[in-house]
Write a protein that holds these residues in place. Structure first.
Motif, PDB file in Angstrom:
ATOM      1  N   GLY A 150      -6.375  -4.504  34.382  1.00 23.30           N
ATOM      2  CA  GLY A 150      -5.933  -2.970  35.210  1.00 23.30           C
ATOM      3  C   GLY A 150      -4.815  -2.318  34.856  1.00 23.30           C
ATOM      4  N   ALA A 151      -4.686  -1.367  34.918  1.00 22.26           N
ATOM      5  CA  ALA A 151      -3.539  -0.782  34.707  1.00 22.26           C
ATOM      6  C   ALA A 151      -2.545  -1.844  34.424  1.00 22.26           C
ATOM      7  CB  ALA A 151      -3.127   0.716  35.770  1.00 22.26           C
ATOM      8  N   GLY A 152      -1.514  -1.217  33.232  1.00 26.26           N
ATOM      9  CA  GLY A 152      -0.692  -2.085  32.342  1.00 26.26           C
ATOM     10  C   GLY A 152      -0.433  -1.968  30.819  1.00 26.26           C
ATOM     11  N   MET A 153      -1.067  -2.419  30.605  1.00 28.25           N
ATOM     12  CA  MET A 153      -3.081  -3.060  30.893  1.00 28.25           C
ATOM     13  C   MET A 153      -2.256  -4.376  31.398  1.00 28.25           C
ATOM     14  SD  MET A 153      -5.639  -0.795  31.386  1.00 28.25           S
ATOM     15  CE  MET A 153      -7.019  -2.472  31.283  1.00 28.25           C
ATOM     16  N   ASN A 154      -2.561  -5.327  32.690  1.00 25.80           N
ATOM     17  CA  ASN A 154      -2.442  -6.099  33.047  1.00 25.80           C
ATOM     18  C   ASN A 154      -3.648  -6.748  33.551  1.00 25.80           C
ATOM     19  OD1 ASN A 154       0.007  -5.999  33.864  1.00 25.80           O
ATOM     20  ND2 ASN A 154      -0.216  -4.421  35.089  1.00 25.80           N
ATOM     21  N   ILE A 155      -3.899  -8.235  33.218  1.00 23.79           N
ATOM     22  CA  ILE A 155      -4.398  -9.401  33.150  1.00 23.79           C
ATOM     23  C   ILE A 155      -4.229 -10.547  34.190  1.00 23.79           C
ATOM     24  CG2 ILE A 155      -6.233 -10.741  31.843  1.00 23.79           C
ATOM     25  CD1 ILE A 155      -6.551  -8.797  29.798  1.00 23.79           C
ATOM     26  N   ASN A 156      -4.948 -11.720  34.653  1.00 20.89           N
ATOM     27  CA  ASN A 156      -4.561 -13.108  35.227  1.00 20.89           C
ATOM     28  C   ASN A 156      -6.260 -13.117  35.700  1.00 20.89           C
ATOM     29  OD1 ASN A 156      -5.545 -10.728  37.829  1.00 20.89           O
ATOM     30  ND2 ASN A 156      -3.002 -10.660  37.882  1.00 20.89           N
ATOM     31  N   ALA A 157      -5.659 -14.063  36.154  1.00 17.60           N
ATOM     32  CA  ALA A 157      -6.308 -15.237  36.719  1.00 17.60           C
ATOM     33  C   ALA A 157      -6.394 -16.694  37.522  1.00 17.60           C
ATOM     34  CB  ALA A 157      -7.557 -15.561  35.755  1.00 17.60           C
TER      35      ALA A 157
END
Length: 352
Positions: A340-347
């Motif tokens: 999502g916005a940021g762009m950010n990714i995680n898991a």
């Protein structure tokens, strides 16, 4: 001792907004020109791409912190804990409390402080703060909670994802049909039970990608509306997600002793059905494996994209047996992932 999700709760607003309810909208392109297709064509194309049939909106009397509180109370009850024993309350959101018919965010006091107040928690050492990390906010909150617990700064945390996106959409932008409202909450704590959080990963791409999601003016150039609304470069987000999310998911799994064949469910941010399917297909392609049937439960068809609330809501609904043909069993390996916005990714990889 392991760090697990011991209680879940979600709040899904009662107001249903169906696709056909957008038939009376006047849609414009980014440059202000009227979209040449009829609304029926626009809506049908939207449904085919996103999978969304309807979404939920909060009532006029409700705000984001209200939804957060309602989901939090359910999670606390589900975990059967005393809220006074919470060490942290972390509320992930993006726009704060936004009153109906405005687009101005209200974040003073923080939404977490408002939730703590509504829960009537007296303990001053229960620390309440907000987390802005785009749609991956709830996962990032879980990662924060795990870090606090691992460093002996906490034993029990409440992590909430809540949003009222219906308050910040431009009714002249066809992307407005994606967004919805809702809240999901989880209790994260140490337990003697087996399983729990196994591995995590987070990343922020900001050199060229930071403005893929942004605040901008209405697409109706003839309007005198000076408010700003949530906007996105959809094609760029789609390509970014396909390129980077599967790699992050793989990196998270590869940090562990588990194999891709061990993963029983993938709970991914419910943003766009076609995009999510493409991400999961590419993830399995990195291992030269076929996607197993029933690996990715979905709630977007009826609930839309409620940003930070999508994953905790989906998880809660599965556990409460409210997602058809999907169950989670003791010992199952789950992979949670978001972008999502940021762009950010995680898991994070999790054993139930």
């Amino acid at each position: 001792m392991n760090i697990k999700i011991t209680g879940t709760g979600s709040y899904i607003p009662n107001e249903i907004q169906k696709n056909e309810d957008f038939n009376n909208h006047q849609f414009f392109n980014e440059n202000g020109s009227k979209i040449e297709y009829s609304n029926d064509v626009i809506i049908n194309k939207f449904k085919k791409i996103t999978g969304i049939e309807e979404r939920r909106y909060a009532s006029a009397q409700q705000n984001t912190s209200d939804l957060a509180f309602l989901s939090a109370q359910k999670a606390i009850d589900n975990a059967n804990i005393d809220p006074e024993t919470l060490d942290y309350i972390i509320v992930a959101h993006n726009f704060g409390d936004v009153d109906m018919n405005t687009s101005q965010a209200d974040t003073v006091p923080s939404l977490a402080a408002r939730v703590k107040h509504k829960l009537k928690i007296e303990n001053p050492y229960c620390v309440a703060y907000d987390l802005l990390f785009g749609c991956p906010g709830w996962i990032e909150g879980v990662i924060h909670a795990q870090s606090f617990i691992k460093s002996n700064m906490a034993k029990r945390c409440l992590v909430i994802g809540a949003e009222t996106l219906s308050r910040v959409v431009d009714k002249h932008d066809r992307d407005s049909m994606i967004y919805s409202d809702g809240a999901g909450a989880s209790i994260i704590e140490t337990t003697k039970d087996t399983g729990g959080i196994i591995s995590t990963i987070s990343a922020s791409y900001t050199l060229d990608e930071s403005n893929f999601l942004f605040f901008g003016k209405t697409y109706n150039k003839a309007s005198n509306d000076e408010k700003k609304y949530i906007k996105m470069h959809g094609r760029k987000i789609y390509e970014f997600a396909l390129n980077y999310v599967p790699k992050a998911m793989k990196a998270c799994l590869d940090r562990t002793r588990f194999d891709i064949s061990d993963v029983k469910k993938i709970l991914i941010h419910q943003a766009n059905e076609k995009m999510d399917e493409a991400i999961v297909n590419r993830f399995y392609g990195l291992y030269n494996e076929e996607v197993p049937e029933g690996i990715m439960p979905m709630s977007i068809q009826k609930l839309g994209n409620s940003s930070v609330a999508t994953i905790p809501t989906l998880y809660d609904l599965i556990l409460k047996q409210k997602i058809d043909n999907h169950q989670i069993h003791k010992g199952d390996i789950l992979l949670f992932a978001s972008v999502g916005a940021g762009m950010n990714i995680n898991a994070f990889l999790y054993q139930f």
